[in-house]
Design an enzyme around this catalytic site. Sequence first.
Site, mmCIF file in Angstrom:
data_model
loop_
_atom_site.group_PDB
_atom_site.id
_atom_site.type_symbol
_atom_site.label_atom_id
_atom_site.label_comp_id
_atom_site.label_asym_id
_atom_site.label_seq_id
_atom_site.Cartn_x
_atom_site.Cartn_y
_atom_site.Cartn_z
ATOM 1 N N ARG A 60 -42.784 3.441 -45.399
ATOM 2 C CA ARG A 60 -41.839 4.511 -45.101
ATOM 3 C C ARG A 60 -42.381 5.916 -45.408
ATOM 4 O O ARG A 60 -42.330 6.819 -44.567
ATOM 5 C CB ARG A 60 -40.539 4.317 -45.921
ATOM 6 C CG ARG A 60 -39.604 3.296 -45.386
ATOM 7 C CD ARG A 60 -38.819 2.660 -46.529
ATOM 8 N NE ARG A 60 -39.694 1.682 -47.143
ATOM 9 C CZ ARG A 60 -39.715 0.407 -46.792
ATOM 10 N NH1 ARG A 60 -38.839 -0.042 -45.947
ATOM 11 N NH2 ARG A 60 -40.581 -0.426 -47.316
ATOM 12 N N THR A 61 -42.892 6.091 -46.619
ATOM 13 C CA THR A 61 -43.248 7.450 -47.050
ATOM 14 C C THR A 61 -44.408 7.994 -46.222
ATOM 15 O O THR A 61 -44.361 9.122 -45.721
ATOM 16 C CB THR A 61 -43.590 7.451 -48.553
ATOM 17 O OG1 THR A 61 -42.558 6.754 -49.242
ATOM 18 C CG2 THR A 61 -43.708 8.852 -49.095
ATOM 19 N N LYS B 153 -67.270 3.216 -52.702
ATOM 20 C CA LYS B 153 -68.685 3.326 -53.110
ATOM 21 C C LYS B 153 -68.801 3.967 -54.485
ATOM 22 O O LYS B 153 -69.885 4.350 -54.905
ATOM 23 C CB LYS B 153 -69.449 4.189 -52.102
ATOM 24 C CG LYS B 153 -69.439 3.651 -50.683
ATOM 25 C CD LYS B 153 -70.160 4.662 -49.785
ATOM 26 C CE LYS B 153 -69.859 4.405 -48.334
ATOM 27 N NZ LYS B 153 -70.148 5.578 -47.508
ATOM 28 N N ARG C 180 -49.882 9.713 -53.028
ATOM 29 C CA ARG C 180 -49.252 8.569 -53.720
ATOM 30 C C ARG C 180 -50.338 7.872 -54.534
ATOM 31 O O ARG C 180 -51.442 7.645 -54.046
ATOM 32 C CB ARG C 180 -48.628 7.586 -52.741
ATOM 33 C CG ARG C 180 -48.239 6.288 -53.464
ATOM 34 C CD ARG C 180 -47.441 5.347 -52.644
ATOM 35 N NE ARG C 180 -46.090 5.844 -52.457
ATOM 36 C CZ ARG C 180 -45.110 5.108 -51.935
ATOM 37 N NH1 ARG C 180 -45.343 3.862 -51.552
ATOM 38 N NH2 ARG C 180 -43.904 5.600 -51.782
ATOM 39 N N HIS D 245 -40.559 10.208 -57.516
ATOM 40 C CA HIS D 245 -40.688 10.080 -56.054
ATOM 41 C C HIS D 245 -39.685 11.093 -55.469
ATOM 42 O O HIS D 245 -38.626 10.732 -54.978
ATOM 43 C CB HIS D 245 -40.347 8.649 -55.652
ATOM 44 C CG HIS D 245 -40.730 8.280 -54.254
ATOM 45 N ND1 HIS D 245 -41.159 9.193 -53.311
ATOM 46 C CD2 HIS D 245 -40.732 7.065 -53.631
ATOM 47 C CE1 HIS D 245 -41.410 8.544 -52.174
ATOM 48 N NE2 HIS D 245 -41.159 7.263 -52.343
#
Length: 362
Positions: free
Chosen positions: A56-57, A84, A106, A134
């Site tokens: 969703r976000t 890496k 996020r 959030h």
Amino acid sequence: MSARSLVSITDLDRDEILGIFHLADAFKEVAERPIPKVPALRGKTVATMFFEASTRTRLSFETAAKRLSADVMSFSASTSSLEKGESLRDTIETIDAMGVDAMVVRHKSSGVPAQVRAWTKASVINGGDGQHEHPTQALLDCYTIREALAARAGDEEGPEDLRGLRIGIVGDVRHSRVARSDVLAMTTLGAEVVLVGPRTLLPPSLDGWPVKATVDLDSVLGDLDVVYLLRIQRERADSALLPSLDEYHWRWGLTRQRAARLSDRTLVMHPGPMNRGVEIAPEAADLPSSLITRQVKNGVLIRMAVLFHLLGAPAPGLIDVPDVPDVPDVPDVPDVPDVPDVPEGAELPESDGQLARGALHA
Ligand code: CP
């Protein structure tokens, strides 16, 4: 001067939250156009930087940015040079060097978006960090409640804030970034919030939280205007913090039986992704009073509003959304007259024959 950012709901005061809602109201009209796009952020670049899974976000931020005509840079941790051994700081500074105006971040660790702010000139938007916050989820939740109340009142503008409402946030409050941001946003807008869940999943202390708490869902359910279910993080089922998922469902879930006892006026919400049958019965998720799909839909509007608030608005409170110029009608294409059949054995006129031969040798 560092760019404006949104790392916590506390970065916004009540008037700024309401300003974002007014922007979202204006963008709702844009979303209904045949071409749901405005040039408000043309020339800006938004990078979505997700170091943890999201549906969703991430998608709603990318959709929001595109609807505002921004360019979108989509970073995926699993296919990046982090694999890496590149550090988080070098990753951020590399993307900053490419020239971005906003980074939506996020991360599974609390505090990463706040740290990223020190490594970039871009605006930083917290897309969910660990157990911290959030903020855009909380904004879209409050906006969705406000919209549902307006629809019920038949009043397009709706109530200005959430005063007079009693909202129950149910489940794993202790580990939930959504709960933390929701408590801050909902109480800033005047709602009364009660936290409900097993003692092990409630905050160890409520000091500084303007909320009440209980372990007994049935004792408060009938008094709630909104029941907000939190996702149970399944990994906790193996820890001492949670009884079995079945027991959790019967004691703290919105079961079919509890849903049947709810008033039609009690709004049901969940941030997603849902564990149907754990924190919410499938029938409860699909009730007419469930706002779960509406939350997702409004997520795009709120993220448009947040991007515009941070990158586009010259002054707080600006709510004008520039119109897209009308696209002129395309004139009708005249019918092509039927070509008459050439009678069998007829010779083509000389000029057509020359054209055909010329075309072959061109
Ligand atoms: N509510 C929410 O943050 O959903 P995603 O994890 O799918 O982004």
